[in-house]
Motif scaffolding. Sequence first.
Motif, PDB file in Angstrom:
ATOM      1  N   SER A  31      -4.199   6.040  -1.293  1.00 49.49           N
ATOM      2  CA  SER A  31      -3.600   4.725  -1.048  1.00 49.49           C
ATOM      3  C   SER A  31      -4.352   3.609  -1.764  1.00 49.49           C
ATOM      4  CB  SER A  31      -3.560   4.438   0.460  1.00 49.49           C
ATOM      5  OG  SER A  31      -2.552   5.189   1.094  1.00 49.49           O
TER       6      SER A  31
ATOM      7  N   TYR B   4       6.045   2.441   0.834  1.00 47.83           N
ATOM      8  CA  TYR B   4       5.003   1.433   1.014  1.00 47.83           C
ATOM      9  C   TYR B   4       4.939   0.815   2.408  1.00 47.83           C
ATOM     10  CZ  TYR B   4       4.889   1.668  -4.061  1.00 47.83           C
ATOM     11  OH  TYR B   4       4.780   2.124  -5.350  1.00 47.83           O
TER      12      TYR B   4
ATOM     13  N   VAL C 219       0.834  -1.194   0.000  1.00 47.01           N
ATOM     14  CA  VAL C 219       0.000   0.000   0.000  1.00 47.01           C
ATOM     15  C   VAL C 219       0.877   1.255   0.000  1.00 47.01           C
ATOM     16  CG1 VAL C 219      -2.012   1.072   1.058  1.00 47.01           C
ATOM     17  CG2 VAL C 219      -1.515  -1.329   1.540  1.00 47.01           C
TER      18      VAL C 219
ATOM     19  N   VAL D 285      -3.147   0.406  -4.028  1.00 48.01           N
ATOM     20  CA  VAL D 285      -2.882  -0.848  -3.321  1.00 48.01           C
ATOM     21  C   VAL D 285      -2.722  -1.992  -4.324  1.00 48.01           C
ATOM     22  CG1 VAL D 285      -5.358  -1.319  -2.978  1.00 48.01           C
ATOM     23  CG2 VAL D 285      -3.663  -2.375  -1.466  1.00 48.01           C
TER      24      VAL D 285
ATOM     25  N   SER E 163      -2.629   4.002   5.083  1.00 46.67           N
ATOM     26  CA  SER E 163      -2.102   2.823   4.389  1.00 46.67           C
ATOM     27  C   SER E 163      -2.392   1.553   5.180  1.00 46.67           C
ATOM     28  CB  SER E 163      -0.600   2.971   4.142  1.00 46.67           C
ATOM     29  OG  SER E 163       0.138   2.924   5.344  1.00 46.67           O
TER      30      SER E 163
ATOM     31  N   GLY F  87      -4.714  -1.304   3.627  1.00 42.75           N
ATOM     32  CA  GLY F  87      -4.107  -2.622   3.498  1.00 42.75           C
ATOM     33  C   GLY F  87      -4.890  -3.697   4.226  1.00 42.75           C
TER      34      GLY F  87
END
Length: 321
Positions: free
Chosen positions: A149, A42, A21, A310, A110, A114
Amino acid sequence: MASSPGERVYSVQNGKVKVKVPASTANLGPGFDTIGMAFQLYTTITLELAEETTIRLHGPNLSGIPADKSNLIYKVATEVFEKAGLAAPELVVEIASDIPLTRGLGSSASAIVGALVAANELAGRPFTKEHLYMMATEREGHPDNVGASLFGGIVVALMERENVPYVRLNVPKHLEAIAVIPEFMLSTEKSRNVLPSMYSRQDVVHTVSHTGVLVGALATGNLSLLKSAMQDVVHQPYRVPLVPGLEKILNEAHLHGALGAALSGAGPTIIAFIDNRMPVAPLEAFMVRTLAGHGVDCTVMRLVPDEAGVQIEHCFSGVTG
């Protein structure tokens, strides 16, 4: 929102998913809680169905994150299963991140994105990406970072009761960024608490006009407008006391080669947009020197936009039946 779960059961041997992500910056000046942009920095999350929950944290950026069931990623993941009509499973959660924590580069966004995407894959995709966006926005409280994201590029969005309308823009060619990341954390709550509850008509007009020109400049690639369009009166002036050197960088970054500058999200990171064909050393030196003049050490990062959002690196579905 979810498809009917029926009589699904878990297959512990096959249930594993890994997602990557991107980080993000939000606001870009006047686009408060509205505009987000993704970067190639990330958080990587692996979820695996297990007999007992274990949470493993990798890297210094996760220092202080809980490694039990109070962990944000675990909590968000189990909510996905519950909303899909499935019992919350035990999980092995592996987390690694290049994104500095609580610095205004979308670390929590993120993590939320995720967890949602990974759990949704593990549960057999009961929710669409738009549903996940709504869930992420509800969790984060605003749609900018989570949108970037999730979808990559630049996302302009607004919140409605049952929906999160958004527009995704490709990042203009040659647009990159320099970020100076102070060596101190600044909580979003503290940064929001300094903002006023009311604004003048003049400030509202300023914000509407500048945000409109900012979005137009990004959509058309007219980068020469960023210096003017990124000027803000809604949040940055009130956050200046929280980030030493911020005011000088906002006012003078363009003199050293920046296309425009802004506080990244709630801060304390300060971001300056650049044309990647131009030299950046003078700008980096100015930003570092300005913070050092206020006794603030920092890390400098060159940030390249992420257009993918993502990414699911691999998935072995944990739902059968």
